[in-house]
Design a protein around this motif. Sequence first.
Motif, PDB file in Angstrom:
ATOM      1  N   MET A   4      -3.954   2.275  10.488  1.00 53.96           N
ATOM      2  CA  MET A   4      -4.015   2.902   9.174  1.00 53.96           C
ATOM      3  C   MET A   4      -5.212   2.306   8.428  1.00 53.96           C
ATOM      4  O   MET A   4      -5.359   1.079   8.364  1.00 53.96           O
ATOM      5  CB  MET A   4      -2.704   2.625   8.427  1.00 53.96           C
ATOM      6  CG  MET A   4      -2.559   3.318   7.109  1.00 53.96           C
ATOM      7  SD  MET A   4      -0.833   3.229   6.532  1.00 53.96           S
ATOM      8  CE  MET A   4      -0.529   1.457   6.573  1.00 53.96           C
ATOM      9  N   VAL A  52       0.838  -1.193   0.000  1.00 49.09           N
ATOM     10  CA  VAL A  52       0.000   0.000   0.000  1.00 49.09           C
ATOM     11  C   VAL A  52       0.876   1.247   0.000  1.00 49.09           C
ATOM     12  O   VAL A  52       2.071   1.199   0.305  1.00 49.09           O
ATOM     13  CB  VAL A  52      -0.928   0.033   1.240  1.00 49.09           C
ATOM     14  CG1 VAL A  52      -1.832  -1.172   1.267  1.00 49.09           C
ATOM     15  CG2 VAL A  52      -0.117   0.131   2.534  1.00 49.09           C
ATOM     16  N   PRO A  96       0.935   4.603   2.050  1.00 47.48           N
ATOM     17  CA  PRO A  96       0.349   5.317   3.194  1.00 47.48           C
ATOM     18  C   PRO A  96       0.150   6.799   2.862  1.00 47.48           C
ATOM     19  O   PRO A  96       0.997   7.424   2.210  1.00 47.48           O
ATOM     20  CB  PRO A  96       1.384   5.139   4.307  1.00 47.48           C
ATOM     21  CG  PRO A  96       2.235   3.977   3.861  1.00 47.48           C
ATOM     22  CD  PRO A  96       2.268   4.065   2.371  1.00 47.48           C
ATOM     23  N   ALA A 122      -4.471   4.607   3.636  1.00 42.20           N
ATOM     24  CA  ALA A 122      -3.612   3.978   2.640  1.00 42.20           C
ATOM     25  C   ALA A 122      -4.474   3.564   1.462  1.00 42.20           C
ATOM     26  O   ALA A 122      -5.684   3.356   1.610  1.00 42.20           O
ATOM     27  CB  ALA A 122      -2.883   2.762   3.227  1.00 42.20           C
ATOM     28  N   TYR A 143       2.224  11.768   1.743  1.00 38.10           N
ATOM     29  CA  TYR A 143       2.241  10.349   1.424  1.00 38.10           C
ATOM     30  C   TYR A 143       3.622   9.791   1.713  1.00 38.10           C
ATOM     31  O   TYR A 143       4.595  10.537   1.843  1.00 38.10           O
ATOM     32  CB  TYR A 143       1.851  10.098  -0.039  1.00 38.10           C
ATOM     33  CG  TYR A 143       2.800  10.717  -1.051  1.00 38.10           C
ATOM     34  CD1 TYR A 143       3.930  10.027  -1.487  1.00 38.10           C
ATOM     35  CD2 TYR A 143       2.565  11.997  -1.544  1.00 38.10           C
ATOM     36  CE1 TYR A 143       4.796  10.596  -2.396  1.00 38.10           C
ATOM     37  CE2 TYR A 143       3.432  12.580  -2.454  1.00 38.10           C
ATOM     38  CZ  TYR A 143       4.544  11.871  -2.882  1.00 38.10           C
ATOM     39  OH  TYR A 143       5.413  12.438  -3.777  1.00 38.10           O
ATOM     40  N   LEU A 153      -7.283   1.279   5.270  1.00 35.87           N
ATOM     41  CA  LEU A 153      -7.129   0.988   3.851  1.00 35.87           C
ATOM     42  C   LEU A 153      -8.420   1.362   3.139  1.00 35.87           C
ATOM     43  O   LEU A 153      -9.493   0.824   3.433  1.00 35.87           O
ATOM     44  CB  LEU A 153      -6.815  -0.490   3.629  1.00 35.87           C
ATOM     45  CG  LEU A 153      -6.576  -0.882   2.169  1.00 35.87           C
ATOM     46  CD1 LEU A 153      -5.311  -0.219   1.635  1.00 35.87           C
ATOM     47  CD2 LEU A 153      -6.476  -2.394   2.023  1.00 35.87           C
TER      48      LEU A 153
END
Length: 723
Positions: free
Chosen positions: A568, A451, A453, A462, A535, A570
């Motif tokens: 985090m 991924v 982030p 992410a 990012y 997704l």
Amino acid sequence: MRSRADLIAAFHRAMPDRVAQATDLWLGYEQGQAGNLPVLRRLLHTLKGEAHMLDLAACGDLAELAETVIDAVRGGGRPTQLTGDSVLGALEALGLLSASAGEEAALDLGPVKDTLRAAHAELAGATSPAGEPAPPPVPVTESVLPPRLDQAAPPDQAAPPAVLDAAAVGALAHELQRLHGEREVLQRRLREAQRMLRALLVEIDPRGAAADRVAERITKTLGYGAEIERLLGAVRADWSSNEFASGRALGELDEVVRAASVVRTERLLNQVSLAARSAARMLGKDVEVRVEGTGLLDAAVERRLEPALLHLARNAVDHGIEPADVRARRGKPARGTVAVTVVQTDAAVRVEVKDDGGGVDFARLREVVAEAGGVDPAAAALDDAELVPYLFAHGLTTSRSVGAISGRGVGLDVVAREVGALGGQVRVDSRPGLGTTILLVVPKNLHGEEVVPITSGRFRCAVPTHAVHSVMLLEEVLHTSDGPRVRLTSGSSVELVPLYALGAVLGDGGEPAPGDAALVLHHAAGLFAVSVDGYENPRLCALVRSEELPWSSPLVRGVAPTADGEAMLLLDVERVFACARQAPREAPFVAPAEPKREPLALVVEDAPVARELLCGILRSLGLRVEEASDGREGLARARAAPPDVVLTDIEMPYMNGLEMVTELRRTPALARVPVVVLTTQTTATHAQNVAALRGLGVRAVLSKQRFVEEELRRIIAESLGGP
């Protein structure tokens, strides 16, 4: 000794596995595995002998004709598409004969036999025997069989073991047992330190102590303290070493298990090729099916990907490839082409299904969207690219009639659901009159995902690496009548891509501005960009899937723990795009909720594709799903974990659906479980079975031939007490 009836029953029970084995052998031969041919010939010869001994003339004659075709190929005949179609058609017919044992007369085997004779004559360079009518003309290609899928595969890409390495697992299990024993010793040492600490506390207690013994007690206390410190230091060091060794052993064990779960894509591509060719024969279309490439997939990913690819292959033949007269008017070759290509990257597998047909009928799609209730009323005014997402809407079909393959509203929505459940993406590129390309991008495994982030306001998120086209710094934001756009330059071409603020999608508000970082992402019909605060470089992370979380959000597909103990989120890229196009929302996109307990559904079905389809529908309704491939296994699973609803076929090996439902009703804990039956039965006993099932209190008996997904959804909702 078993009776003749038992032997016939055993012959028919074994037929599905034999047909599957024979099909894989022929498809493998087409890919260059010449050693498959004698094995296939022996299998057909065995079938022929057993069938004739049991007076199963239809099966015996069909196997014998197929055997003559194989003999002609082994004798030097040049195999063509007609050869493959005749063999595969014969194998399908053998499967049907066994599935309808006792009803052979109802099956019209004439066309299958004629195709086999035509293939044999073509291979042998002979004509029809005297006095026998010539077989009907069958499309024939002059091209030879396609090359091997893995012809250029380097040695380091050899297929991994298909089963667990027992020696490795045994050694690691022994090591973990040893480490567990070490921890028991460390626990005893900690208990000894605890005893010494209690003794120390007694010594330093000043109550009742004589003044002349104070110095002695201080000396003794210091000794106890030093010994406890030494003991605890040794335990800490040994515990750390044990913990490191345990983690390493568990990691190695995980790698062994992962390696055993990885499969190559050849079998999957064989099934896709078979499905497309079978659809072409059923529809009377002249289609060449090509499969290229290979890859490695987690077995769980392959199980989800298979029904999606089978749908796409059939739809490409049915919806994509035009009839011969239409192709002639358009100046196209009489033979249509469907190509399936697999390409593997470091983190994902890309599967492309491409046809040279007529493309998506966008005019018809606009009509269907306009007629469908509850669909965005402005959808009919969208351009072709913006209409693409509606292809994946549930129950939407552009077919004007229900056929053997299409028209039921069950197609691309199944593809989107299965690929979405894997965390993958579906992309569509269709050009009227030239054909359609559908690209599936799925992760190689479910143990982790690569991924990118990103941060946006108070959210750490992410997106999958395979969904990222590029990253950029916004130098200019173009404000158009359709909203903000960013200029994306690729070579000599320039494209204006829709631009949204991720913070606005997540409920934090904000507008994209020059100087912001932005990610350009793929969605089904093209590209869009989202501005973010920042990012990071791509990385592999372990995920907790959204269905395992105590709360839900349409934008969140999973959660990954971070090194600092945070989480985090997704994001589902397609959902982000859909929400970004709507008006900004005021509330945050994630709201804690009460822990949920999804109802449990049990699907009992021996046909893998049908089972996957039903499981996908139930999961889309928010149900947990258990699977079983026959009535005996289904009964055992139901008794182990009582389901809230059961879906079952009737005709299954070992124990059929009627027998299983009867046993369910005899079990007190399962007597009132709602049961829905799906069947393809058309035999004379069908009405009797339906009456018996009704007497057992099943909620509904549905026909697979006239399957309507919306009807099944309604019955499931009613069975679970929904509206």
